[in-house]
Design a protein around this motif. Structure first.
Motif, short mmCIF file in Angstrom:
data_model
loop_
_atom_site.label_atom_id
_atom_site.label_comp_id
_atom_site.label_asym_id
_atom_site.label_seq_id
_atom_site.Cartn_x
_atom_site.Cartn_y
_atom_site.Cartn_z
N LEU A 136 0.83 -1.20 0.00
CA LEU A 136 0.00 0.00 0.00
C LEU A 136 0.86 1.25 0.00
CD1 LEU A 136 -2.74 1.40 0.21
CD2 LEU A 136 -2.63 1.10 2.69
N ASP A 137 1.88 1.29 0.84
CA ASP A 137 2.76 2.46 0.89
C ASP A 137 3.45 2.70 -0.45
OD1 ASP A 137 2.06 2.84 3.53
OD2 ASP A 137 3.89 1.95 4.36
N GLY A 138 3.86 1.61 -1.10
CA GLY A 138 4.49 1.75 -2.41
C GLY A 138 3.56 2.38 -3.43
N LEU A 139 2.30 1.99 -3.40
CA LEU A 139 1.32 2.57 -4.33
C LEU A 139 1.07 4.04 -4.01
CD1 LEU A 139 -1.19 -0.40 -4.47
CD2 LEU A 139 0.31 0.36 -6.32
N LEU A 140 0.96 4.37 -2.73
CA LEU A 140 0.74 5.76 -2.35
C LEU A 140 1.92 6.65 -2.74
CD1 LEU A 140 -0.85 5.18 1.18
CD2 LEU A 140 -2.03 6.03 -0.86
N LYS A 141 3.11 6.07 -2.81
CA LYS A 141 4.30 6.82 -3.22
C LYS A 141 4.53 6.76 -4.72
CE LYS A 141 6.60 6.10 1.24
NZ LYS A 141 7.72 5.40 1.94
N GLY A 142 3.63 6.10 -5.44
CA GLY A 142 3.75 6.02 -6.89
C GLY A 142 4.87 5.14 -7.38
N ALA A 230 -2.27 8.13 -11.30
CA ALA A 230 -3.60 7.61 -10.97
C ALA A 230 -3.63 6.09 -11.00
CB ALA A 230 -4.64 8.18 -11.94
N TRP A 231 -2.79 5.50 -11.83
CA TRP A 231 -2.70 4.04 -11.91
C TRP A 231 -2.36 3.45 -10.54
CZ3 TRP A 231 -3.69 -0.52 -13.43
CH2 TRP A 231 -2.77 -1.57 -13.46
N ASP A 232 -1.46 4.10 -9.81
CA ASP A 232 -1.12 3.64 -8.47
C ASP A 232 -2.14 4.09 -7.43
OD1 ASP A 232 1.07 2.18 -9.15
OD2 ASP A 232 2.54 3.47 -8.17
N TYR A 233 -2.62 5.31 -7.55
CA TYR A 233 -3.56 5.81 -6.54
C TYR A 233 -4.87 5.01 -6.57
CZ TYR A 233 -0.41 9.85 -6.33
OH TYR A 233 0.68 10.67 -6.20
N GLY A 234 -5.36 4.70 -7.76
CA GLY A 234 -6.58 3.91 -7.86
C GLY A 234 -6.41 2.53 -7.26
N ARG A 235 -5.24 1.92 -7.51
CA ARG A 235 -4.99 0.59 -6.94
C ARG A 235 -4.77 0.67 -5.43
NH1 ARG A 235 -0.34 -2.16 -10.20
NH2 ARG A 235 0.58 -0.08 -10.05
N VAL A 261 -5.51 8.63 -0.33
CA VAL A 261 -5.63 8.49 -1.78
C VAL A 261 -6.35 9.70 -2.37
CG1 VAL A 261 -6.75 7.19 -3.63
CG2 VAL A 261 -5.55 5.98 -1.80
N SER A 262 -7.43 10.10 -1.73
CA SER A 262 -8.21 11.25 -2.21
C SER A 262 -7.35 12.51 -2.25
CB SER A 262 -9.43 11.46 -1.31
OG SER A 262 -10.12 12.64 -1.66
N ARG A 263 -6.60 12.76 -1.19
CA ARG A 263 -5.76 13.97 -1.13
C ARG A 263 -4.70 13.96 -2.22
NH1 ARG A 263 -5.91 13.25 4.69
NH2 ARG A 263 -3.85 12.26 4.57
N LEU A 264 -4.02 12.83 -2.37
CA LEU A 264 -2.96 12.74 -3.39
C LEU A 264 -3.53 12.94 -4.79
CD1 LEU A 264 -0.96 9.66 -2.04
CD2 LEU A 264 -0.17 12.03 -2.10
N SER A 265 -4.69 12.35 -5.03
CA SER A 265 -5.30 12.45 -6.36
C SER A 265 -5.69 13.89 -6.68
CB SER A 265 -6.52 11.53 -6.44
OG SER A 265 -6.14 10.18 -6.22
N LYS A 266 -6.23 14.59 -5.69
CA LYS A 266 -6.62 15.98 -5.91
C LYS A 266 -5.41 16.88 -6.11
CE LYS A 266 -11.02 15.85 -3.39
NZ LYS A 266 -11.79 16.40 -2.25
N MET A 267 -4.27 16.52 -5.50
CA MET A 267 -3.05 17.30 -5.69
C MET A 267 -2.50 17.13 -7.10
SD MET A 267 -1.16 16.51 -2.05
CE MET A 267 0.42 17.07 -2.66
N THR A 268 -2.80 16.01 -7.74
CA THR A 268 -2.20 15.68 -9.04
C THR A 268 -3.13 16.01 -10.21
OG1 THR A 268 -1.04 13.86 -7.94
CG2 THR A 268 -1.05 13.84 -10.35
N TYR A 269 -4.43 15.88 -9.99
CA TYR A 269 -5.40 16.03 -11.08
C TYR A 269 -6.45 17.08 -10.72
CZ TYR A 269 -3.33 11.57 -12.44
OH TYR A 269 -2.44 10.59 -12.78
N ASN A 270 -7.13 17.56 -11.76
CA ASN A 270 -8.15 18.59 -11.58
C ASN A 270 -9.57 18.09 -11.77
OD1 ASN A 270 -6.26 20.72 -11.12
ND2 ASN A 270 -5.87 20.81 -13.33
N SER A 271 -9.74 16.83 -12.15
CA SER A 271 -11.08 16.32 -12.43
C SER A 271 -11.06 14.81 -12.48
CB SER A 271 -11.59 16.87 -13.77
OG SER A 271 -10.80 16.35 -14.84
#
Length: 320
Positions: A136-142, A230-235, A261-271
């Motif tokens: 899980l940590d690896g995915l959160l770190k991309g 997003a490939w890692d964040y979604g997983r 996951v939600s916070r990281l995704s919002k930091m990277t993407y706009n929609s």
């Protein structure tokens, strides 16, 4: 139409629930006159009189007919529908729609305790709480997204900001080569011809995937993929849920990870649209090799469901 079915209680250390085909019982029941008890003591308990022949007939009719695959399934009671946890679960919705799983059920049993553990071991090498946390940590770190993917995507983003609008693939390749060579020199080394060729080849692959994405409605006409993280964040969103089903974590801890996951995704993407394109590109670069086979078509179908279904989290949960 919404269906309300009785559900199992939320996962707890004891008891655990397993998924076993009715056909297995039919083959092994023999002349035993005892009744078959399924999920006794739960809201969905059932009891069947001994009739192995009938059980086998039911099992045979159900083979290969998983109608839930590729469908949007929502848990309407006892699960988040709005807020940070729901948003983080929505980040895993592409995979859950493809698998026919409830997209917002944090306390899910999945395919049952034993199969969940077996699947985590086969696909991820996860066998205990520590290895689950490490995955899980690896995915959160991309860490599942190759650095070269992000390198070339960041080069294009910089060019787009510098010149505005679309970036010519030729300029993209030239700039990526120049930056690669410069970075190698700064480190006191050199970039091989194979490394340079690999960067240029990757840019070509991304360009062709994006062309297909636009044709299929994953990307708008003038849009591009911002990042493949997003490939890692979604997983990671799914990994948190799988940890609950396998009893490597509990629901409160998993919810914290999903909010992350939600916070990281919002930091990277706009929609949601940007997130989805990044997720699908990452999956395709990892598995598909420009075959546009099931690794792509499954996601295309899930994307169409999530983009159009009135009850989709992408349409009911604001991104920002």
């Amino acid at each position: 139409m919404r269906h309300c079915w009785p559900t199992l209680p939320a996962p707890a250390p004891d008891p655990v629930f397993g998924l076993i085909s009715l056909g297995v019982f039919a083959e092994s029941w023999g002349n035993d006159e005892r009744w078959l008890a399924v999920n006794p003591g739960t809201p969905c308990e059932a009891y069947f009189p001994p009739n192995p022949g009938l059980w086998k007939a039911h099992a045979d009719r159900g083979k290969g007919s998983d109608v839930q695959l590729g469908t949007l399934r929502t848990l309407w009671v006892g699960a988040p529908l709005q807020g940070p946890v729901a948003h983080g679960l929505g980040c895993g919705a592409l995979m859950n729609v493809s698998n026919g799983a409830l997209w917002n059920a944090m306390g899910t049993h999945g395919n049952g305790y034993f199969l969940e553990r077996k699947s985590l071991e086969q696909w991820w090498g996860v066998t205990d709480q520590n290895s689950w946390q490490g995955a899980l940590d690896g995915l959160l770190k991309g860490k599942g997204v190759r650095g070269l993917w992000e390198f070339v995507l960041e080069i294009r983003s910089s060019l787009s900001q510098q010149f505005g609008g679309q970036v010519d693939p030729g300029l993209w390749r030239e700039t990526a080569e120049r930056v690669l060579l410069h970075s190698a020199t700064e480190r006191g080394g050199t970039a091989s011809e194979a490394e340079v060729a690999g960067v240029k080849q990757l840019i070509g692959r991304i360009t062709r995937y994006e062309g297909r994405f636009r044709a299929d409605g994953i990307l708008a006409a003038n849009s591009r993929v911002r990042s493949a993280l997003a490939w890692d964040y979604g997983r990671a969103s799914c990994m948190a849920r799988w940890g609950v089903g396998a009893r490597f974590t509990d629901i409160p801890e998993a919810e914290q990870e999903v909010v992350h996951v939600s916070r990281l995704s919002k930091m990277t993407y706009n929609s949601w649209e940007e997130f989805a394109a990044g997720y699908i590109l990452g999956r395709c670069l990892h598995f598909d090799d420009e075959q546009f086979g099931h690794w792509y078509t499954q996601m295309l179908h899930a994307h169409q469901v999530l983009a159009t279904h009135a009850e989709s989290p992408w349409r009911t949960i604001p991104w920002a």
